[in-house]
Motif scaffolding. Structure first.
Motif, PDB file in Angstrom:
ATOM      1  N   SER A  79      49.661 115.213  46.568  1.00 19.15           N
ATOM      2  CA  SER A  79      48.624 115.177  47.579  1.00 19.15           C
ATOM      3  C   SER A  79      49.127 114.691  48.943  1.00 19.15           C
ATOM      4  O   SER A  79      48.754 115.211  49.958  1.00 19.15           O
ATOM      5  CB  SER A  79      47.454 114.310  47.137  1.00 19.15           C
ATOM      6  OG  SER A  79      47.878 112.973  46.963  1.00 19.15           O
TER       7      SER A  79
ATOM      8  N   GLU B 123      39.788 108.392  45.777  1.00 17.28           N
ATOM      9  CA  GLU B 123      39.327 109.726  45.383  1.00 17.28           C
ATOM     10  C   GLU B 123      39.749 110.029  43.946  1.00 17.28           C
ATOM     11  O   GLU B 123      38.965 110.547  43.148  1.00 17.28           O
ATOM     12  CB  GLU B 123      39.901 110.780  46.335  1.00 17.28           C
ATOM     13  CG  GLU B 123      39.417 112.190  46.056  1.00 17.28           C
ATOM     14  CD  GLU B 123      40.007 113.189  47.042  1.00 17.28           C
ATOM     15  OE1 GLU B 123      40.298 114.313  46.600  1.00 17.28           O
ATOM     16  OE2 GLU B 123      40.180 112.841  48.225  1.00 17.28           O
ATOM     17  N   TYR B 124      40.969 109.685  43.626  1.00 26.19           N
ATOM     18  CA  TYR B 124      41.435 109.884  42.251  1.00 26.19           C
ATOM     19  C   TYR B 124      40.623 109.037  41.273  1.00 26.19           C
ATOM     20  O   TYR B 124      40.256 109.488  40.193  1.00 26.19           O
ATOM     21  CB  TYR B 124      42.920 109.540  42.127  1.00 26.19           C
ATOM     22  CG  TYR B 124      43.422 109.691  40.719  1.00 26.19           C
ATOM     23  CD1 TYR B 124      43.688 110.945  40.196  1.00 26.19           C
ATOM     24  CD2 TYR B 124      43.585 108.580  39.903  1.00 26.19           C
ATOM     25  CE1 TYR B 124      44.118 111.097  38.892  1.00 26.19           C
ATOM     26  CE2 TYR B 124      44.008 108.715  38.601  1.00 26.19           C
ATOM     27  CZ  TYR B 124      44.278 109.970  38.098  1.00 26.19           C
ATOM     28  OH  TYR B 124      44.696 110.117  36.802  1.00 26.19           O
ATOM     29  N   TYR B 125      40.315 107.819  41.686  1.00 24.85           N
ATOM     30  CA  TYR B 125      39.524 106.922  40.846  1.00 24.85           C
ATOM     31  C   TYR B 125      38.161 107.539  40.519  1.00 24.85           C
ATOM     32  O   TYR B 125      37.739 107.580  39.369  1.00 24.85           O
ATOM     33  CB  TYR B 125      39.369 105.580  41.552  1.00 24.85           C
ATOM     34  CG  TYR B 125      38.160 104.786  41.142  1.00 24.85           C
ATOM     35  CD1 TYR B 125      38.096 104.166  39.904  1.00 24.85           C
ATOM     36  CD2 TYR B 125      37.067 104.656  41.995  1.00 24.85           C
ATOM     37  CE1 TYR B 125      36.984 103.437  39.538  1.00 24.85           C
ATOM     38  CE2 TYR B 125      35.960 103.930  41.622  1.00 24.85           C
ATOM     39  CZ  TYR B 125      35.912 103.333  40.392  1.00 24.85           C
ATOM     40  OH  TYR B 125      34.821 102.623  40.034  1.00 24.85           O
ATOM     41  N   THR B 126      37.470 108.036  41.520  1.00 20.18           N
ATOM     42  CA  THR B 126      36.143 108.596  41.280  1.00 20.18           C
ATOM     43  C   THR B 126      36.225 109.850  40.408  1.00 20.18           C
ATOM     44  O   THR B 126      35.392 110.049  39.526  1.00 20.18           O
ATOM     45  CB  THR B 126      35.429 108.917  42.601  1.00 20.18           C
ATOM     46  OG1 THR B 126      36.240 109.773  43.403  1.00 20.18           O
ATOM     47  CG2 THR B 126      35.107 107.647  43.372  1.00 20.18           C
ATOM     48  N   LYS B 127      37.240 110.680  40.637  1.00 18.02           N
ATOM     49  CA  LYS B 127      37.400 111.868  39.789  1.00 18.02           C
ATOM     50  C   LYS B 127      37.701 111.477  38.348  1.00 18.02           C
ATOM     51  O   LYS B 127      37.191 112.072  37.410  1.00 18.02           O
ATOM     52  CB  LYS B 127      38.517 112.763  40.330  1.00 18.02           C
ATOM     53  CG  LYS B 127      38.138 113.519  41.571  1.00 18.02           C
ATOM     54  CD  LYS B 127      39.298 114.385  42.048  1.00 18.02           C
ATOM     55  CE  LYS B 127      38.976 115.076  43.354  1.00 18.02           C
ATOM     56  NZ  LYS B 127      40.104 115.863  43.846  1.00 18.02           N
TER      57      LYS B 127
ATOM     58  N   LYS C 263      42.919 105.902  50.386  1.00 11.75           N
ATOM     59  CA  LYS C 263      41.828 106.884  50.257  1.00 11.75           C
ATOM     60  C   LYS C 263      42.108 107.855  49.113  1.00 11.75           C
ATOM     61  O   LYS C 263      41.200 108.214  48.362  1.00 11.75           O
ATOM     62  CB  LYS C 263      41.644 107.644  51.573  1.00 11.75           C
ATOM     63  CG  LYS C 263      41.005 106.802  52.649  1.00 11.75           C
ATOM     64  CD  LYS C 263      40.834 107.599  53.933  1.00 11.75           C
ATOM     65  CE  LYS C 263      40.235 106.727  55.012  1.00 11.75           C
ATOM     66  NZ  LYS C 263      40.046 107.443  56.278  1.00 11.75           N
ATOM     67  N   ASN C 264      43.354 108.281  48.982  1.00  9.65           N
ATOM     68  CA  ASN C 264      43.708 109.185  47.879  1.00  9.65           C
ATOM     69  C   ASN C 264      43.503 108.500  46.532  1.00  9.65           C
ATOM     70  O   ASN C 264      43.036 109.123  45.577  1.00  9.65           O
ATOM     71  CB  ASN C 264      45.161 109.651  48.009  1.00  9.65           C
ATOM     72  CG  ASN C 264      45.352 110.643  49.125  1.00  9.65           C
ATOM     73  OD1 ASN C 264      44.401 111.272  49.581  1.00  9.65           O
ATOM     74  ND2 ASN C 264      46.576 110.765  49.618  1.00  9.65           N
TER      75      ASN C 264
END
Length: 146
Positions: A141, A107-111, A103-104
Protein backbone atom coordinates in the motif's frame (compact mmCIF):
# COMPACT_ATOMS: atom_id res chain seq x y z
CA UNK A 1 -83.40 -9.86 37.77
CA UNK A 2 -81.08 -12.69 36.82
CA UNK A 3 -81.61 -14.46 33.49
CA UNK A 4 -82.75 -18.05 33.61
CA UNK A 5 -80.71 -20.80 31.88
CA UNK A 6 -81.66 -24.31 31.02
CA UNK A 7 -78.79 -26.76 31.30
CA UNK A 8 -78.60 -30.45 30.66
CA UNK A 9 -76.15 -32.35 32.84
CA UNK A 10 -75.35 -36.04 32.87
CA UNK A 11 -76.42 -38.18 35.84
CA UNK A 12 -73.02 -38.14 37.53
CA UNK A 13 -72.76 -34.32 37.51
CA UNK A 14 -76.38 -34.02 38.61
CA UNK A 15 -75.76 -36.27 41.63
CA UNK A 16 -72.60 -34.31 42.61
CA UNK A 17 -74.42 -30.97 42.18
CA UNK A 18 -77.34 -32.13 44.35
CA UNK A 19 -74.95 -33.46 47.02
CA UNK A 20 -73.15 -30.10 47.20
CA UNK A 21 -76.43 -28.13 47.15
CA UNK A 22 -77.84 -30.18 50.06
CA UNK A 23 -75.35 -28.55 52.44
CA UNK A 24 -76.60 -25.54 54.40
CA UNK A 25 -76.09 -22.14 52.66
CA UNK A 26 -75.44 -23.68 49.23
CA UNK A 27 -77.65 -23.60 46.16
CA UNK A 28 -77.34 -25.17 42.75
CA UNK A 29 -77.26 -21.72 41.13
CA UNK A 30 -74.38 -20.45 43.28
CA UNK A 31 -72.39 -23.67 42.75
CA UNK A 32 -72.81 -23.52 38.96
CA UNK A 33 -72.07 -19.76 38.94
CA UNK A 34 -68.86 -20.27 40.95
CA UNK A 35 -67.81 -23.16 38.70
CA UNK A 36 -68.36 -21.04 35.58
CA UNK A 37 -66.43 -18.09 37.09
CA UNK A 38 -63.53 -20.40 37.86
CA UNK A 39 -63.63 -21.85 34.35
CA UNK A 40 -63.69 -18.41 32.71
CA UNK A 41 -60.83 -17.16 34.91
CA UNK A 42 -58.80 -20.20 33.97
CA UNK A 43 -59.39 -19.52 30.26
CA UNK A 44 -58.52 -15.84 30.72
CA UNK A 45 -55.39 -16.90 32.62
CA UNK A 46 -54.33 -19.01 29.66
CA UNK A 47 -54.78 -16.01 27.37
CA UNK A 48 -52.67 -13.89 29.73
CA UNK A 49 -50.04 -16.62 29.90
CA UNK A 50 -49.96 -16.78 26.10
CA UNK A 51 -49.58 -13.01 25.82
CA UNK A 52 -46.85 -13.06 28.47
CA UNK A 53 -45.07 -15.87 26.64
CA UNK A 54 -45.12 -13.91 23.38
CA UNK A 55 -43.77 -10.83 25.16
CA UNK A 56 -40.98 -12.84 26.76
CA UNK A 57 -40.09 -14.27 23.35
CA UNK A 58 -39.75 -10.75 21.93
CA UNK A 59 -37.59 -9.73 24.88
CA UNK A 60 -35.38 -12.79 24.35
CA UNK A 61 -34.94 -11.89 20.68
CA UNK A 62 -33.94 -8.34 21.58
CA UNK A 63 -31.54 -9.68 24.19
CA UNK A 64 -29.92 -11.90 21.53
CA UNK A 65 -29.56 -8.85 19.30
CA UNK A 66 -27.94 -6.87 22.12
CA UNK A 67 -25.62 -9.78 22.90
CA UNK A 68 -24.48 -9.74 19.25
CA UNK A 69 -23.88 -5.98 19.43
CA UNK A 70 -21.80 -6.41 22.58
CA UNK A 71 -19.84 -9.20 20.90
CA UNK A 72 -19.03 -6.86 18.00
CA UNK A 73 -17.84 -4.12 20.36
CA UNK A 74 -15.71 -6.51 22.40
CA UNK A 75 -14.16 -7.99 19.27
CA UNK A 76 -13.35 -4.51 17.97
CA UNK A 77 -11.71 -3.55 21.26
CA UNK A 78 -9.72 -6.80 21.37
CA UNK A 79 -8.55 -6.37 17.78
CA UNK A 80 -7.64 -2.75 18.43
CA UNK A 81 -5.56 -3.65 21.47
CA UNK A 82 -3.83 -6.39 19.49
CA UNK A 83 -2.99 -4.07 16.60
CA UNK A 84 -1.96 -1.24 18.87
CA UNK A 85 0.54 -3.30 20.80
CA UNK A 86 1.74 -5.24 17.76
CA UNK A 87 2.29 -2.33 15.38
CA UNK A 88 2.61 0.91 17.28
CA UNK A 89 6.08 2.08 18.04
CA UNK A 90 6.87 5.39 19.63
CA UNK A 91 7.43 8.12 17.08
CA UNK A 92 9.04 11.15 18.71
CA UNK A 93 8.29 13.56 15.85
CA UNK A 94 5.56 12.31 13.54
CA UNK A 95 6.36 13.04 9.94
CA UNK A 96 4.17 12.66 6.86
CA UNK A 97 5.23 9.03 6.27
CA UNK A 98 4.43 8.10 9.88
CA UNK A 99 0.99 9.68 9.65
CA UNK A 100 0.30 7.88 6.37
CA UNK A 101 1.47 4.59 7.86
CA UNK A 102 -0.81 5.16 10.87
CA UNK A 103 -3.78 5.82 8.60
CA UNK A 104 -3.02 2.65 6.63
CA UNK A 105 -2.81 0.67 9.86
CA UNK A 106 -6.16 2.00 11.06
CA UNK A 107 -7.76 1.18 7.70
CA UNK A 108 -6.35 -2.31 7.90
CA UNK A 109 -7.62 -2.60 11.46
CA UNK A 110 -11.19 -1.75 10.51
CA UNK A 111 -11.13 -4.13 7.53
CA UNK A 112 -9.72 -6.91 9.69
CA UNK A 113 -12.38 -6.49 12.40
CA UNK A 114 -15.03 -6.66 9.66
CA UNK A 115 -13.50 -9.85 8.25
CA UNK A 116 -13.28 -11.51 11.65
CA UNK A 117 -16.90 -10.69 12.44
CA UNK A 118 -18.09 -11.81 8.99
CA UNK A 119 -16.37 -15.17 9.37
CA UNK A 120 -17.68 -15.55 12.92
CA UNK A 121 -14.33 -16.30 14.49
CA UNK A 122 -13.25 -14.54 17.62
CA UNK A 123 -9.89 -13.25 18.80
CA UNK A 124 -8.26 -16.63 18.33
CA UNK A 125 -5.86 -15.37 15.66
CA UNK A 126 -2.17 -15.47 16.41
CA UNK A 127 -0.32 -12.15 16.57
CA UNK A 128 2.33 -13.47 14.20
CA UNK A 129 -0.25 -14.19 11.50
CA UNK A 130 -1.68 -10.70 11.84
CA UNK A 131 1.79 -9.13 11.75
CA UNK A 132 2.74 -11.05 8.58
CA UNK A 133 -0.53 -10.09 6.87
CA UNK A 134 -0.19 -6.46 7.87
CA UNK A 135 3.42 -6.23 6.76
CA UNK A 136 2.55 -7.59 3.33
CA UNK A 137 -0.43 -5.18 3.07
CA UNK A 138 1.68 -2.18 4.15
CA UNK A 139 4.44 -3.07 1.75
CA UNK A 140 1.99 -3.04 -1.15
CA UNK A 141 0.00 0.00 0.00
CA UNK A 142 2.73 2.57 0.77
CA UNK A 143 5.79 0.96 -0.79
CA UNK A 144 7.59 0.64 2.51
CA UNK A 145 7.89 -2.28 4.87
CA UNK A 146 7.73 -1.66 8.57
Amino acid sequence: MKPRHHLYLDDELTNELEALASKPGASKSSIVANALRSYFRHRAGNAEAKALSQRLDRIAQKQDSHARDIEVVLEAIAQFANFYFAFTGSVPNPDEASVKRGKNRFEYYTKHVGKVLAVGTSFGLQVEDIVETHQSDTATSDGKDR
